[in-house]
Design a protein around this motif. Structure first.
Motif, PDB file in Angstrom:
ATOM      1  N   ASN A 141       0.825  -1.211   0.000  1.00 44.01           N
ATOM      2  CA  ASN A 141       0.000   0.000   0.000  1.00 44.01           C
ATOM      3  C   ASN A 141       0.861   1.265   0.000  1.00 44.01           C
ATOM      4  N   GLN A 142       1.983   1.215   0.703  1.00 41.80           N
ATOM      5  CA  GLN A 142       2.902   2.358   0.696  1.00 41.80           C
ATOM      6  C   GLN A 142       3.487   2.577  -0.692  1.00 41.80           C
ATOM      7  N   VAL A 143       3.817   1.495  -1.368  1.00 42.87           N
ATOM      8  CA  VAL A 143       4.354   1.593  -2.730  1.00 42.87           C
ATOM      9  C   VAL A 143       3.297   2.163  -3.678  1.00 42.87           C
ATOM     10  N   ILE A 144       2.070   1.682  -3.565  1.00 43.58           N
ATOM     11  CA  ILE A 144       0.987   2.172  -4.423  1.00 43.58           C
ATOM     12  C   ILE A 144       0.804   3.677  -4.245  1.00 43.58           C
ATOM     13  N   ALA A 145       0.909   4.152  -3.007  1.00 42.58           N
ATOM     14  CA  ALA A 145       0.739   5.579  -2.720  1.00 42.58           C
ATOM     15  C   ALA A 145       1.780   6.438  -3.424  1.00 42.58           C
ATOM     16  N   GLN A 146       2.939   5.837  -3.739  1.00 41.93           N
ATOM     17  CA  GLN A 146       4.003   6.566  -4.439  1.00 41.93           C
ATOM     18  C   GLN A 146       3.774   6.621  -5.944  1.00 41.93           C
ATOM     19  N   LYS A 147       2.759   5.900  -6.427  1.00 48.42           N
ATOM     20  CA  LYS A 147       2.365   5.867  -7.842  1.00 48.42           C
ATOM     21  C   LYS A 147       3.537   5.540  -8.781  1.00 48.42           C
ATOM     22  N   PRO A 148       4.124   4.360  -8.616  1.00 49.08           N
ATOM     23  CA  PRO A 148       5.193   3.946  -9.531  1.00 49.08           C
ATOM     24  C   PRO A 148       4.636   3.624 -10.916  1.00 49.08           C
ATOM     25  N   ALA A 149       5.530   3.449 -11.874  1.00 55.34           N
ATOM     26  CA  ALA A 149       5.110   3.113 -13.237  1.00 55.34           C
ATOM     27  C   ALA A 149       4.592   1.686 -13.331  1.00 55.34           C
ATOM     28  N   GLY A 150       4.984   0.830 -12.393  1.00 53.72           N
ATOM     29  CA  GLY A 150       4.537  -0.548 -12.372  1.00 53.72           C
ATOM     30  C   GLY A 150       5.075  -1.267 -11.160  1.00 53.72           C
ATOM     31  N   ILE A 151       4.416  -2.373 -10.788  1.00 53.98           N
ATOM     32  CA  ILE A 151       4.809  -3.148  -9.604  1.00 53.98           C
ATOM     33  C   ILE A 151       4.953  -4.614  -9.984  1.00 53.98           C
ATOM     34  N   LEU A 152       6.101  -5.194  -9.636  1.00 55.93           N
ATOM     35  CA  LEU A 152       6.343  -6.632  -9.787  1.00 55.93           C
ATOM     36  C   LEU A 152       6.278  -7.223  -8.387  1.00 55.93           C
ATOM     37  N   LEU A 153       5.292  -8.074  -8.148  1.00 55.09           N
ATOM     38  CA  LEU A 153       4.919  -8.466  -6.792  1.00 55.09           C
ATOM     39  C   LEU A 153       4.886  -9.970  -6.618  1.00 55.09           C
ATOM     40  N   THR A 154       5.434 -10.455  -5.496  1.00 50.28           N
ATOM     41  CA  THR A 154       5.225 -11.841  -5.098  1.00 50.28           C
ATOM     42  C   THR A 154       4.346 -11.844  -3.859  1.00 50.28           C
ATOM     43  N   CYS A 155       3.363 -12.731  -3.807  1.00 54.48           N
ATOM     44  CA  CYS A 155       2.282 -12.653  -2.825  1.00 54.48           C
ATOM     45  C   CYS A 155       2.449 -13.690  -1.714  1.00 54.48           C
ATOM     46  N   ILE A 156       2.573 -13.227  -0.507  1.00 54.14           N
ATOM     47  CA  ILE A 156       2.692 -14.132   0.634  1.00 54.14           C
ATOM     48  C   ILE A 156       1.406 -14.932   0.826  1.00 54.14           C
ATOM     49  N   ASN A 157       0.281 -14.337   0.416  1.00 51.17           N
ATOM     50  CA  ASN A 157      -1.024 -14.982   0.544  1.00 51.17           C
ATOM     51  C   ASN A 157      -1.899 -14.519  -0.615  1.00 51.17           C
ATOM     52  N   PRO A 158      -2.592 -15.438  -1.296  1.00 53.73           N
ATOM     53  CA  PRO A 158      -3.339 -15.051  -2.493  1.00 53.73           C
ATOM     54  C   PRO A 158      -4.508 -14.120  -2.234  1.00 53.73           C
ATOM     55  N   ASP A 159      -5.139 -14.236  -1.075  1.00 57.49           N
ATOM     56  CA  ASP A 159      -6.322 -13.431  -0.773  1.00 57.49           C
ATOM     57  C   ASP A 159      -5.982 -12.103  -0.102  1.00 57.49           C
ATOM     58  N   ALA A 160      -4.973 -12.109   0.750  1.00 62.21           N
ATOM     59  CA  ALA A 160      -4.654 -10.903   1.520  1.00 62.21           C
ATOM     60  C   ALA A 160      -4.178  -9.755   0.638  1.00 62.21           C
ATOM     61  N   LEU A 161      -3.486 -10.085  -0.457  1.00 62.06           N
ATOM     62  CA  LEU A 161      -2.943  -9.041  -1.331  1.00 62.06           C
ATOM     63  C   LEU A 161      -3.931  -8.584  -2.397  1.00 62.06           C
ATOM     64  N   LYS A 162      -5.013  -9.328  -2.595  1.00 62.22           N
ATOM     65  CA  LYS A 162      -5.954  -9.031  -3.677  1.00 62.22           C
ATOM     66  C   LYS A 162      -6.512  -7.613  -3.624  1.00 62.22           C
ATOM     67  N   PRO A 163      -7.028  -7.123  -2.495  1.00 59.13           N
ATOM     68  CA  PRO A 163      -7.590  -5.766  -2.489  1.00 59.13           C
ATOM     69  C   PRO A 163      -6.572  -4.697  -2.900  1.00 59.13           C
ATOM     70  N   SER A 164      -5.350  -4.836  -2.455  1.00 58.41           N
ATOM     71  CA  SER A 164      -4.324  -3.844  -2.790  1.00 58.41           C
ATOM     72  C   SER A 164      -3.942  -3.918  -4.265  1.00 58.41           C
ATOM     73  N   ILE A 165      -3.847  -5.141  -4.796  1.00 61.94           N
ATOM     74  CA  ILE A 165      -3.549  -5.307  -6.223  1.00 61.94           C
ATOM     75  C   ILE A 165      -4.643  -4.648  -7.058  1.00 61.94           C
ATOM     76  N   ASP A 166      -5.890  -4.930  -6.723  1.00 65.98           N
ATOM     77  CA  ASP A 166      -7.004  -4.372  -7.474  1.00 65.98           C
ATOM     78  C   ASP A 166      -7.045  -2.848  -7.354  1.00 65.98           C
ATOM     79  N   LYS A 167      -6.665  -2.341  -6.199  1.00 63.80           N
ATOM     80  CA  LYS A 167      -6.606  -0.886  -6.004  1.00 63.80           C
ATOM     81  C   LYS A 167      -5.568  -0.273  -6.941  1.00 63.80           C
ATOM     82  N   ALA A 168      -4.389  -0.899  -7.015  1.00 64.26           N
ATOM     83  CA  ALA A 168      -3.339  -0.390  -7.894  1.00 64.26           C
ATOM     84  C   ALA A 168      -3.802  -0.375  -9.349  1.00 64.26           C
TER      85      ALA A 168
END
Length: 345
Positions: A102-129
């Motif tokens: 969420n902190q990274v998203i707030a910085q508005k990068p050009a793109g995010i390459l992400l590995t997910c510790i949990n498939p469900d926990a990261l979903k809302p943040s991914i969709d927000k980005a």
């Protein structure tokens, strides 16, 4: 996981980018704590600018495993003349990775390459980005129900199949075996499932007598393995679905004086694992295409950011995604015979 064949696509992209943007450079450090300096901007249709910042977000961010993926991301960034940053959760903590993302998203990068510790926990943040126009590509461990554009990884189920075949060869296809896997982490569960299915389908004289939680922690994995050895004295093999599990298993096997009697198949190619393979404590480990994950992931993010693929409105309306949803980056078996090669990677 469905295998996607992308050789032609990548070959043409690399060839074209090499001509157009080959002069781009970057001084980003592979050190996970270093965000890297801005690169020299290249020229041409596939060249970006130093102001473009692409971030890699991981969990257990200090482990060696991620370095290969980040190196691939940096190498692709050189091609395009853009900047990369490495960050992540230092602990195996779901809430911590969500916070970092969420902190990274707030910085508005050009793109995010992400590995997910949990498939469900990261979903809302991914969709927000994605809703804010920040492309997200996942690697190594996925959030398949999110709106991420693509997932690059070893086909974890197939890797589990290879692990089962490897352990069967070591044990002669007979005897009691065990698995260490961390529940809730999709990629590790897929490896365990591929292993389990293969043992049941192909090796009727092998029996899985224990499936335990190593918590991706060497001390926990060693403790759990010791308990398995006590409960199942006839154990002939054990599969660790991650590197920390493999090292922990090896520790317990050495303490029990069962090296060579209980065979170990592990995962990944950090130095500790490779040293144990070289010394013969771990019989085999599976090497993933981590550099490919970072390199291809960076290419995907660049293409998305620069709208070089189907316009978003077009592919959503036509239900044709701009990228293959899953890309298998491959796996190979590392043994004492070929282990030296992997120290240089």
């Amino acid at each position: 996981m469905r295998r996607a064949t992308l050789i032609g696509t990548f070959a043409s992209l690399v060839a074209l980018a090499g001509v157009i943007a080959g002069c781009g450079t970057t001084s980003n450090s592979p050190n996970p704590t270093n965000s890297g300096a801005s690169p020299t901007t290249g020229t041409g249709a596939l060249a970006g600018s130093a102001s473009e910042k692409y971030e890699m977000v991981t969990f257990l961010s200090g482990i060696d495993y991620w370095k290969g993926a980040y190196k691939g991301m940096q190498d692709a960034a050189k091609l395009f003349g853009v900047t990369t940053v490495y960050t992540g959760a230092s602990n195996y903590d779901i809430n911590q990775e969500v916070t970092v993302l969420n902190q990274v998203i707030a910085q508005k990068p050009a793109g995010i390459l992400l590995t997910c510790i949990n498939p469900d926990a990261l979903k809302p943040s991914i969709d927000k980005a994605i809703s804010e126009g920040i492309p997200v590509v996942t690697f190594d461990s996925d959030s398949p129900d999110s709106n991420r554009y693509s997932f690059l990884a070893t086909s974890n189920y197939e890797a589990g199949v290879i692990a089962a075949d490897t352990l069967a060869k070591l044990t002669g296809g007979t005897g009691d075996v065990a698995i260490l896997v961390t529940p809730g982490q999709l990629n590790l569960q897929q490896r365990a499932q591929g292993f389990t299915d293969t043992i049941k389908q192909k090796y009727p004289n092998m029996h899985i007598v224990a499936v335990e939680n190593g918590k991706e922690n060497q001390i926990q994995s060693a403790s759990v393995t010791s308990a398995i050895l006590s409960a199942h004295p006839n154990l002939v093999g054990i599969f660790g679905t991650d590197a920390n599990a493999g090292v922990g298993i090896a520790t317990a096997i050495k303490e029990a004086n069962k090296v060579g009697k209980v065979h170990i198949v592990s995962f990944d190619t950090d130095k500790a694992t490779l040293d144990l393979v070289k010394s013969g404590v771990i019989d085999a480990t599976l090497a993933q295409g981590t550099w490919n994950m970072g390199y291809w992931g960076m290419q995907f993010l660049f293409e998305l950011h620069h709208n070089l693929l189907h316009p978003v409105s077009d592919w959503k309306a036509a239900h044709i995604p701009p990228l293959p949803p899953n890309v298998d980056t491959g796996v190979s078996v590392v043994t004492k015979q070929n282990v030296d090669f992997y120290y240089s990677n």
